[in-house]
Enzyme design. Structure first.
Site, PDB file in Angstrom:
ATOM      1  CE  LYS A 142       5.698  -4.946  15.022  1.00 30.82           C
ATOM      2  NZ  LYS A 142       5.906  -5.780  16.230  1.00 30.82           N
ATOM      3  CB  SER A 143       5.462  -0.412  20.360  1.00 28.00           C
ATOM      4  OG  SER A 143       6.507  -1.218  19.889  1.00 28.00           O
TER       5      SER A 143
ATOM      6  N   GLY B 223       5.007 -11.344  19.144  1.00 23.77           N
ATOM      7  CA  GLY B 223       5.656 -11.461  20.453  1.00 23.77           C
ATOM      8  C   GLY B 223       5.112 -10.428  21.429  1.00 23.77           C
TER       9      GLY B 223
ATOM     10  CG  ASP C 122      12.019  -4.108  16.367  1.00 26.07           C
ATOM     11  OD1 ASP C 122      12.545  -5.159  16.772  1.00 26.07           O
ATOM     12  OD2 ASP C 122      10.930  -3.679  16.802  1.00 26.07           O
TER      13      ASP C 122
ATOM     14  NE  ARG D 298      10.605  -4.970  13.064  1.00 27.03           N
ATOM     15  CZ  ARG D 298       9.598  -4.084  12.982  1.00 27.03           C
ATOM     16  NH1 ARG D 298       9.494  -3.305  11.935  1.00 27.03           N
ATOM     17  NH2 ARG D 298       8.705  -3.985  13.942  1.00 27.03           N
TER      18      ARG D 298
HETATM   19  C1  S3P Z   1       8.453  -4.322  21.363  1.00 22.58           C
HETATM   20  C2  S3P Z   1       9.655  -4.557  21.973  1.00 22.58           C
HETATM   21  C3  S3P Z   1      10.813  -5.123  21.283  1.00 22.58           C
HETATM   22  C4  S3P Z   1      10.683  -5.057  19.762  1.00 22.58           C
HETATM   23  C5  S3P Z   1       9.322  -5.477  19.302  1.00 22.58           C
HETATM   24  C6  S3P Z   1       8.248  -4.594  19.924  1.00 22.58           C
HETATM   25  C7  S3P Z   1       7.345  -3.781  22.161  1.00 22.58           C
HETATM   26  O1  S3P Z   1      10.930  -6.486  21.641  1.00 22.58           O
HETATM   27  O2  S3P Z   1      11.664  -5.857  19.155  1.00 22.58           O
HETATM   28  O3  S3P Z   1       9.207  -5.398  17.893  1.00 22.58           O
HETATM   29  O4  S3P Z   1       6.339  -3.331  21.566  1.00 22.58           O
HETATM   30  O5  S3P Z   1       7.449  -3.754  23.394  1.00 22.58           O
HETATM   31  P1  S3P Z   1      11.753  -6.962  22.959  1.00 22.58           P
HETATM   32  O6  S3P Z   1      11.059  -6.453  24.152  1.00 22.58           O
HETATM   33  O7  S3P Z   1      11.713  -8.471  22.894  1.00 22.58           O
HETATM   34  O8  S3P Z   1      13.132  -6.405  22.772  1.00 22.58           O
END
Ligand code: S3P
Length: 424
Positions: A19-20, A92, A311, A384
């Site tokens: 995903k990232s 997010g 996660d 999740r």
């Molecule tokens: C992510 C960072 C993490 C993770 C999210 C994806 C990213 O969040 O929990 O699912 O792609 O940079 P945080 O930066 O809020 O820890």
């Protein structure tokens, strides 16, 4: 969705793309000169929100069959003002990373998301972006919708109050538009996909321990991206394979970036039988992972490990409930501000299954080994939590039900099919 106790999961699967990395491939592809072909893209709702936002800013993006995406880059200064507010859904990552990019544009935008996004903390990005000279405001200076106007950005050195890759990345991406270098200092290393991809596109990014400095480039040069399978999605099958007696599961081509592989370290420390094979590197290290069921014991999870498995903590809590002895999760207060309050959610749902779990200020204590029983599990509209409780259901006596199971489409649309194929 109804689930039954499982007698063993066996087989080989490929889980969806990371995903990232998928988000970043679209964002940085859009800002590059040239065309980016992305393979293995995650067709989950979150990443589709990112595509939608960039299309609304004039970027041509083709979504082909078989997880292929083509991004026609418009260059660092080629985005166009969207005709309406940008909607980031449940994501997010989209919201925070795109805010950094929007802070450097010569036009104004408004950014909003779903009910969960409107509750998630945005003050953490508003503060540093403002320090860089951005014109950014939110509800009470803390929440979405965010309004971002044109601003002249300058480089800053900023110490992050939390180890968050989204916050780090928002600042680094704004740094692409600053008039000098921008440095971010992390309390502990978080996922470094933004830094890796920026370097691959020709941008200078220096890393010295927890200090990362980006130098504003003249341009980014498009480069194709092969997205590895998401270790965060693989984690559900790693835990399922470890706790369901008789299981042997192989997951192919999983990204094992050292900033993301804490789940392997913890499962091994609990006694899991995990083998890595076929290690290779394609911008990100990847390998095949095989897990066989074994007896697990409790462990401690805290400190610098937390950002490396943030996660995966909900499903690791399920593993802990099946392990002999006590597991303590600490330093994980960030879990409270994810898609749901994941500490409260997992404590409530594991307790519903008969586990012995206590909530703490920054984590939980799980005394494992109690027999678990099926129940009607809630998801808190969090993908999740839904998948973690589906894994838990495999070891519960009797039938379980997951309400709102469609929420898995955020990151893993075919999750239940994959579980069925393995015999779950
Ligand atoms: C992510 C960072 C993490 C993770 C999210 C994806 C990213 O969040 O929990 O699912 O792609 O940079 P945080 O930066 O809020 O820890």
């Amino acid at each position: 969705m109804k689930l039954q106790h499982s007698t063993g999961l066996t087989g080989t699967i490929t889980v969806p793309g990371d995903k990232s990395v998928s988000h970043r491939a679209v964002m940085l592809g859009a800002l590059s000169d040239g065309v980016t072909h992305v393979t293995g893209f995650l067709m989950g709702e979150d990443c589709l929100s990112t595509i939608d936002c960039f299309r609304k800013m004039g970027v041509q993006i083709e979504v082909g069959a078989d997880h292929d995406v083509t991004v026609h880059g418009v260059g660092l200064h080629g985005l166009q003002k969207p005709s309406a507010r940008l909607y980031t859904g449940n994501s997010g990552t989209t919201t925070r990373l795109i805010s950094g990019i929007l802070a450097g544009q010569p036009f104004a935008t408004t950014l909003t998301g779903d009910a969960s996004i409107e509750k998630r903390p945005m003050g953490r990005i508003i503060r540093p972006l403002r320090e860089m000279g951005a014109d950014i405001t939110g509800v009470d200076d803390k929440f979405c919708p965010l309004s971002i106007g044109p601003g002249h950005l300058h480089g800053i050195a900023y110490t992050l109050p939390v180890a968050s890759a989204q916050l780090k990345s928002a600042i680094l991406l704004a740094g692409l538009y600053a008039d000098g270098p921008t440095t971010v200092i992390e309390p502990a290393p978080s996922r470094d996909h933004t830094e890796r991809m920026l370097r691959a596109l020709g941008c200078r990014v220096d890393t010295d321990g927890c200090r990362i400095t980006v130098y504003p480039p003249e341009k980014l040069t498009a480069r194709d991206v092969a997205v590895p399978a998401d270790i965060s999605s693989a984690a559900f099958f790693l835990v399922a394979g470890a706790i369901v007696p008789g299981s042997c599961v192989t997951i192919q081509g999983v990204g094992v970036n050292p900033t993301r592989d804490g789940v392997l370290e913890v499962l091994r420390s609990m006694g899991a039988d995990i083998t890595l094979s076929n290690l290779r590197d394609d911008g990100e290290p990847i390998c095949d992972i095989t897990v066989r069921a074994s007896a697990l014991h409790g462990t401690e999870i805290g400190g610098a490990l937390i950002p490396r498995l943030i996660d995966e903590l909900p499903v690791l809590a399920v593993a802990a409930a099946c392990a002999q002895g006590e597991t303590v999760i600490r330093d994980a207060a960030e879990l409270k501000v994810k898609e749901s309050n994941r500490i409260a959610a997992m404590v409530t749902e594991l307790t519903r299954a008969g586990a012995d779990v206590t909530e703490t200020d920054d984590g939980m204590v799980i005394r494992g080994g109690r027999p678990l029983h099926g129940a009607a599990f809630q998801t808190y509209h969090d993908h999740r939590i839904a998948m973690s409780m589906a894994v838990c259901a495999l070891v519960c006596q009797g039938e379980s039900e997951i309400a709102d199971d469609g929420v898995v489409a955020i990151s893993y649309p075919d999750f239940f099919d994959a579980l069925r194929r393995l015999g779950g």
